[in-house]
Design an enzyme around this catalytic site. Structure first.
Site, short mmCIF file in Angstrom:
data_model
loop_
_atom_site.label_atom_id
_atom_site.label_comp_id
_atom_site.label_asym_id
_atom_site.label_seq_id
_atom_site.Cartn_x
_atom_site.Cartn_y
_atom_site.Cartn_z
N GLU A 138 0.91 -1.23 0.05
CA GLU A 138 -0.04 0.08 0.01
C GLU A 138 0.80 1.36 0.20
OE1 GLU A 138 -3.34 0.42 -0.72
OE2 GLU A 138 -3.49 -1.68 -0.69
N CYS B 195 -17.88 -0.98 -19.10
CA CYS B 195 -18.35 -0.57 -17.44
C CYS B 195 -19.50 -1.10 -17.00
CB CYS B 195 -18.17 0.72 -17.36
SG CYS B 195 -18.69 1.66 -15.81
N CYS C 199 -24.43 5.44 -14.22
CA CYS C 199 -23.10 6.47 -13.85
C CYS C 199 -23.81 7.97 -14.29
CB CYS C 199 -22.05 5.99 -14.75
SG CYS C 199 -20.72 7.39 -14.58
#
Length: 354
Positions: free
Chosen positions: A45, A217, A223
């Site tokens: 990370e 997508c 969206c």
DNA sequence: ATCCCGAAGT
DNA sequence: ACTTCGGGAT
């Protein structure tokens, strides 16, 4: 009127669809996804905060080999850590990484805590990284919010606010919390999905919905950014820092098989790394050779570096503060900023064999 | 506001 | 070859 935010939240389809997407289209074989210990998750990370996946894959494995455990990292010298970090930038994070390892060893018996709030108190671990460790290593429920996630949430929910403002980001945090799956076994897929979806599908410049690639997508019909043709405008970036130009000299002093290098202070640019002295007193007789100016670009500063090469016949009478004569053979073991490394490589004074 | 690099864009 | 831009913690 399109489906509203509320509807989309209530049916909770975002979370479910993202989990489904991750299981089919997500990434499952990255080095840090197998054997997810807190140490491995944390290291990946922190590296991923500043560097792309393809680069991190390489650097991560080398780093792990050199420092296999949090204890090994904690007991290493900071110079060894910086040397291993060299070229990745943001060297304060390498220092934080080292400090964090030491805190984990001394305060937590070498075991990272599982509570995100405790993780967040550790050096270099912010709210998002704390959540990622808590989810991946300990199966805790916590929300991440990195640059990718901000972009995804802002687009899907059509948020046009300036994300450099705290108010907008706080809203996103609250939103991210409500989207968490309720089933504990879904947390890892969901969180990884959020990262992968932002990194591979809902990318900044060429998201799948406006490219002609094969990826589609799963959120195209809900969206809001897509519906209102705002993809290019979300997330909104307002930041406009004026960039200043700084001219510096690098005094490249060579004496026999040694170079004079200066260890930079722990704060500021190239913290703790070795570079060339930027001012120096020289014997009058020394012959100076000016090299090509190097332009190095940072976030808010452009460095114009003028290297001046000097080959000395006699050693300096006085070594300047924080400077040392370094054997050419030892250069490869030092933490060097990228422009220094490139410059030395161009002069054929250093070779890149690992 | 600051911090570095490299990928992507031009 | 050149410039722009993304990425979190302090």
């Amino acid at each position: 009127m399109p489906k509203t935010i509320m509807e989309f939240c209530e049916i909770n389809s975002f979370t479910d669809q993202l989990i489904a997407w991750q299981r089919k289209q997500g990434r499952h074989h990255l080095p840090w996804q197998i054997n997810r210990t807190a140490y491995r998750v944390w290291l990946s990370e922190v590296m991923l905060q500043q560097t792309q996946v393809s680069t991190v894959i390489e650097r991560y494995q080398v780093f792990l080999k050199k420092f296999p455990t949090v204890k090994a990292l904690a007991s290493a010298s900071i110079d060894d850590v910086l040397s291993e970090w060299s070229g990745m930038g943001y060297y304060t994070r390498a220092r934080n990484l080292h400090r964090c390892a030491q805190v984990v060893v001394t305060e937590y018996q070498g075991v990272f805590p599982s509570d995100p709030k405790l993780l967040e108190t550790l050096p270099g671990i912010g709210r998002s990284t704390a959540a990622a460790i808590a989810v991946f290593a300990y199966g805790q429920s916590a929300a991440i919010l990195d640059g990718n996630v901000k972009r995804v949430l802002a687009r899907v929910w059509g948020i046009q606010d300036d994300l450099s403002k705290n108010a907008a980001v706080n809203q996103l945090w609250a939103h991210a919390e409500t989207l968490l799956p309720h089933a504990p076994e879904d947390l890892v897929s969901y969180t990884q999905g959020l990262m992968d979806f932002g990194a591979t599908c809902c990318t900044q410049n060429k998201p799948a919905c406006i490219s002609q690639g094969s990826i589609t997508c799963p959120f195209e019909d809900v969206c809001l950014a897509k519906r209102f043709d705002l993809i290019k405008h979300i997330p909104l970036k307002v930041k406009k820092v004026k960039v200043s130009t700084v001219n510096i000299d690098w005094w490249v002093l060579q004496y026999k098989d040694k170079l004079l290098l200066e260890k930079r202070p722990h704060q500021g640019i190239w913290a703790g790394l070795w570079s060339f002295p930027e001012s120096i007193d020289l014997p009058k007789s020394a012959k100076q050779l000016e090299r090509q100016v190097i332009k190095h670009v940072l976030t808010h500063r452009v460095l114009n570096i003028r290297p001046i090469q000097v080959t000395l016949q006699r050693p300096l009478t006085k070594i300047p503060a924080n400077c040392e004569w370094i054997e050419l053979a030892d250069l490869k073991n030092l933490g060097l900023p990228t422009p220094v490394r490139l410059f030395l490589k161009n002069l054929d004074l250093i070779h890149d064999d690992a």
